[in-house]
Scaffold this active site. Structure first.
Site, PDB file in Angstrom:
ATOM      1  N   SER A   1       0.827  -1.195   0.000  1.00 21.12           N
ATOM      2  CA  SER A   1       0.000   0.000   0.000  1.00 21.12           C
ATOM      3  C   SER A   1       0.873   1.260   0.000  1.00 21.12           C
ATOM      4  CB  SER A   1      -0.972  -0.048   1.186  1.00 21.12           C
ATOM      5  OG  SER A   1      -2.018   0.867   1.047  1.00 21.12           O
TER       6      SER A   1
ATOM      7  N   ASP B   1     -10.082  -3.927  -5.032  1.00 17.26           N
ATOM      8  CA  ASP B   1      -9.315  -2.926  -4.294  1.00 17.26           C
ATOM      9  C   ASP B   1      -9.361  -1.617  -5.077  1.00 17.26           C
ATOM     10  OD1 ASP B   1      -7.361  -1.378  -3.031  1.00 17.26           O
ATOM     11  OD2 ASP B   1      -5.781  -2.884  -3.202  1.00 17.26           O
TER      12      ASP B   1
ATOM     13  N   HIS C   1      -7.973  -5.237  -0.468  1.00  9.29           N
ATOM     14  CA  HIS C   1      -6.821  -4.573   0.127  1.00  9.29           C
ATOM     15  C   HIS C   1      -6.586  -5.150   1.529  1.00  9.29           C
ATOM     16  CE1 HIS C   1      -4.141  -1.065  -0.284  1.00  9.29           C
ATOM     17  NE2 HIS C   1      -4.241  -0.950   1.035  1.00  9.29           N
TER      18      HIS C   1
END
Length: 331
Positions: free
Chosen positions: A169, A270, A300
């Site tokens: 991320s 996501d 995610h």
């Protein structure tokens, strides 16, 4: 299947049964959404939940805390993981959390698994977080640590000449930007390992709209994180924040040619999946070798949900194979 079937007409239908169970369990828990919390509360909430669905902790021969000096003299906390005490090649790992939450503790299990599976050392970095430390502090801490490991890794029994950088991320964002900076400075990297990285400065892709709510990383939380980290709207267009579409001080898009080979692992459901695919495409167009894996029906954060979502272990193994091939191949 009908040729007119639209697999995105009902995004929830894309989720695997295990992922749907996790998503629904999170909804039923009724926790206060992160964007409604103060940054301090958000850090605590993320820390409390981060390891609930992690796989059992992997034991390693070496787990040691130390620190790495930043350019302003700050001692950045770091943790050295290794399956043995030899001078192993190393992955610098940068945790996710929107530049606002996350820590060494929240990603301890993942770093242990990668070290074990890849047979390499992993150095996890506790870079400084927003809102106390705005952009580009997280990038500068990450870049300072990468340079330090290259020059001083031998002091910790690391092979600083065989380096990879990676993260999930926001940590993927930082890794991608550091890979560009490493290319600029002639610092050789064997691999950039990117789990569902944030690559773009603006939330305007179809996947941002399709998965805006109810898929773990809500759009409101992305905005919340970005608002904590960036100083002004102009930061969204800086390549260190947006390696896909950000620009250099001269106004030109960052050139990706000559950056390290990439392994990119994305979650299908996501908000960040489209920009991850676009970043893989840009790297390929620049002549950079890319191994892209899209894990179907997951969300995610799935790589930290191995107790519930089998694809997490698959992603760990895939990433470890890429690391092993890159770091242990002699040239």
């Amino acid at each position: 299947m009908s040729p007119h079937f639209d697999r995105h007409a009902n995004p929830r239908a894309l989720l695997t049964p295990a992922t749907l169970k996790v998503v629904d369990s999170i909804a039923r828990a009724g926790h206060v959404p992160m964007h409604a919390l103060s940054a301090t509360q958000a850090k605590a909430a993320y820390a409390a939940a981060a390891n609930v669905l992690e796989l059992p902790v992997q034991k390693l021969a070496r787990v040691e805390d130390f620190s790495i000096p930043a350019r302003d003299g700050y001692a950045i906390p770091a943790r050295h993981y290794a399956p043995d005490h030899t001078a192993l090649p190393v992955l610098l790992y940068l945790h996710g959390g929107g530049f606002t939450v996350g820590s060494l503790a929240t990603h301890d299990g993942l770093c242990r698994r990668l070290a074990h599976l890849a047979g390499c050392a992993v150095v996890a970095l506790d870079y400084r977080l927003a809102p106390e430390y705005k952009f580009p502090t997280a990038h500068e801490d990450s870049w300072d640590a990468l340079q330090w490991l290259t020059r001083h890794g031998a002091e910790r029994g690391l092979n600083g000449q065989r380096m990879a950088i990676g993260g999930d991320s926001a940590g993927g964002t930082l890794s991608a930007a550091c890979a560009i900076e490493a290319r600029d400075q002639g610092l050789p990297l064997a691999l950039q390992l990117l789990f569902y990285p944030g690559c773009a400065g603006h939330q305007n892709t179809p996947s941002h709209r399709r998965y805006a709510k109810g898929f773990v990383l809500d759009e409101t939380n992305i905005t919340y994180f970005f608002d904590h980290y960036i100083r002004t709207p102009a930061d969204r267009d800086d390549w260190r924040f947006a390696p896909l579409d950000g620009v250099r001080p001269d106004g030109l898009e960052a050139d990706l040619a000559g950056t390290a080979p990439a392994w990119i692992g994305l979650a299908e459901c996501d908000p960040l999946v489209d920009e991850g695919v676009q970043y893989a495409d840009r790297l390929r167009m620049a002549g950079v070798p890319v191994d892209l894996e899209i894990y179907r029906g997951v969300v995610h954060e799935f790589i930290k949900m191995g107790r519930a979502i089998p694809e997490a272990a698959h992603a760990h193994a895939d990433a470890a194979r890429a690391l092993r091939a890159a770091l242990h191949t002699t040239t």
